[in-house]
Design a protein around this motif. Sequence first.
Motif, PDB file in Angstrom:
ATOM      1  N   UNK A 143       0.825  -1.215   0.000  1.00 22.67           N
ATOM      2  CA  UNK A 143       0.000   0.000   0.000  1.00 22.67           C
ATOM      3  C   UNK A 143       0.862   1.269   0.000  1.00 22.67           C
ATOM      4  N   UNK A 144       1.785   1.323   0.954  1.00 24.43           N
ATOM      5  CA  UNK A 144       2.572   2.545   1.147  1.00 24.43           C
ATOM      6  C   UNK A 144       3.451   2.906  -0.050  1.00 24.43           C
ATOM      7  N   UNK A 145       4.126   1.928  -0.711  1.00 26.46           N
ATOM      8  CA  UNK A 145       4.916   2.312  -1.879  1.00 26.46           C
ATOM      9  C   UNK A 145       4.108   2.997  -2.972  1.00 26.46           C
ATOM     10  N   UNK A 146       2.820   2.672  -3.087  1.00 20.16           N
ATOM     11  CA  UNK A 146       1.991   3.297  -4.128  1.00 20.16           C
ATOM     12  C   UNK A 146       1.651   4.750  -3.783  1.00 20.16           C
ATOM     13  N   UNK A 147       1.776   5.103  -2.516  1.00 16.17           N
ATOM     14  CA  UNK A 147       1.513   6.478  -2.097  1.00 16.17           C
ATOM     15  C   UNK A 147       2.696   7.406  -2.338  1.00 16.17           C
ATOM     16  N   UNK A 148       3.887   6.822  -2.510  1.00 14.82           N
ATOM     17  CA  UNK A 148       5.101   7.643  -2.512  1.00 14.82           C
ATOM     18  C   UNK A 148       5.110   8.757  -3.556  1.00 14.82           C
ATOM     19  N   UNK A 149       4.765   8.481  -4.829  1.00 12.71           N
ATOM     20  CA  UNK A 149       4.784   9.588  -5.800  1.00 12.71           C
ATOM     21  C   UNK A 149       3.833  10.725  -5.421  1.00 12.71           C
ATOM     22  N   UNK A 150       2.759  10.414  -4.715  1.00 15.26           N
ATOM     23  CA  UNK A 150       1.799  11.440  -4.299  1.00 15.26           C
ATOM     24  C   UNK A 150       2.283  12.162  -3.049  1.00 15.26           C
ATOM     25  N   UNK A 151       3.037  11.462  -2.213  1.00 14.36           N
ATOM     26  CA  UNK A 151       3.598  12.097  -1.024  1.00 14.36           C
ATOM     27  C   UNK A 151       4.683  13.101  -1.383  1.00 14.36           C
ATOM     28  N   UNK A 152       5.344  12.893  -2.513  1.00 12.60           N
ATOM     29  CA  UNK A 152       6.349  13.861  -2.986  1.00 12.60           C
ATOM     30  C   UNK A 152       5.702  15.223  -3.169  1.00 12.60           C
ATOM     31  N   UNK A 153       4.458  15.238  -3.632  1.00  8.50           N
ATOM     32  CA  UNK A 153       3.726  16.490  -3.834  1.00  8.50           C
ATOM     33  C   UNK A 153       3.202  17.033  -2.509  1.00  8.50           C
ATOM     34  N   UNK A 154       2.758  16.129  -1.627  1.00  9.85           N
ATOM     35  CA  UNK A 154       2.134  16.546  -0.375  1.00  9.85           C
ATOM     36  C   UNK A 154       3.139  17.111   0.619  1.00  9.85           C
TER      37      UNK A 154
END
Length: 393
Positions: free
Chosen positions: A27-38
């Motif tokens: 789950x968490x690895x899929x969030x990483x590109x979006x966390x770069x923005x957040x």
Amino acid sequence: MNTAKIQYSKIGIISIAHMLNDLYSNYLPQMLPFLVVLYQGFTATRAAIVVSAFSITSSFTQPLFGYFMDRQGKRWLAYIGTLWMATMLSLTGLVQNYFLLVVLAALAGLGTAVFHPQASAMVNRLSMDRKAVILSVFVAFGNFGFALGPLLLVPLFQTFGLSATVVTIIPGIIVALLLFLFSPQDQTSANVPPTLGVVFKTLRASAKELTAIVGVIAVRSLAYTGLLTILPLYFKYKSLSNIQASHLVTIMLAAGAIGGVIGGFISDYFGRKQLIIGSLILSTPLFFAFLLTNGILSTVFLALAGAALLSSFSVTVVAAQEAIPDNKALAAGITMGFAGGLGSLAVVIIGRIGDVFGLPAAVAVLFGLPIIAGFLGFFMKNRQPARLQRQTG
């Protein structure tokens, strides 16, 4: 032993639960590109810390839960663990603080740490005399869950943003309910469960063999977890869209799931050690072939590399269970948990390499790791497959 008594329906429910559990584990690895923005200044090292927080708690506590389950066999831990992980992960997109994100990741890891030893022990008990093959299918369901993670989660986050994590609790509730209704009852046995002293004596007697198995899994896990963490960032660096990147990761993981089943069958014919060494050494040149080619050929090499890397996944679990046959849940906890955690802990180092030397350098290091794991396999005991034992017996 009568194979007609194998409880395929309950094994199927547990395997489906494993598929969802491992989807959540990716789950968490899929969030990483979006966390770069957040999060401003969200580096590869910070990304690795988030993933490692989950991996460490999910891994290092598994042997403890495994020992407890060898003694108690509490089935409720399987569905409570699934629901706990789903709840923690569903909150990750709602927090705006990096520290809280790491805390939620660590708490979520406890859910899968509870699930895996209990579920694998259930499958082992229900499989009668088809344990190796059915365990490989059980593991394959988990690997397919990993593969579905990018395919399902990235479009969800892409369309609705990270606040959509809250709806991902729903599958966890459904699967927890299925396990509550249909998983096997707690095992009752006339045998006295082994004491902690007996367990330590067993581990000491098998220490050399288990150390070799743990070494193989730790290095393989570093490669595997590192790829799940770094590849989405690397593909973003190569200007691929999040959807394109998710498709490539899905292909690698889906091929790995198929490779895991094939590896289980091959190891029954030619031996655990031979399969582990051969597949891991082969995966490194296949990964580099992926880097050096383009188009469909490149994708084919990535799929073959994923299949080779994960073809030994269930085999190493079975090898550990054969080394300590009276402590199967503990063996599952050591292999699926502790050994994997050792590798996951080092992912932060890979993230640091990516920050200092660039993401291509980090990817190259990860691609070279499987061949090291393969060479560690030479220190494993060469056990004759049960099929050959029957033929020569």
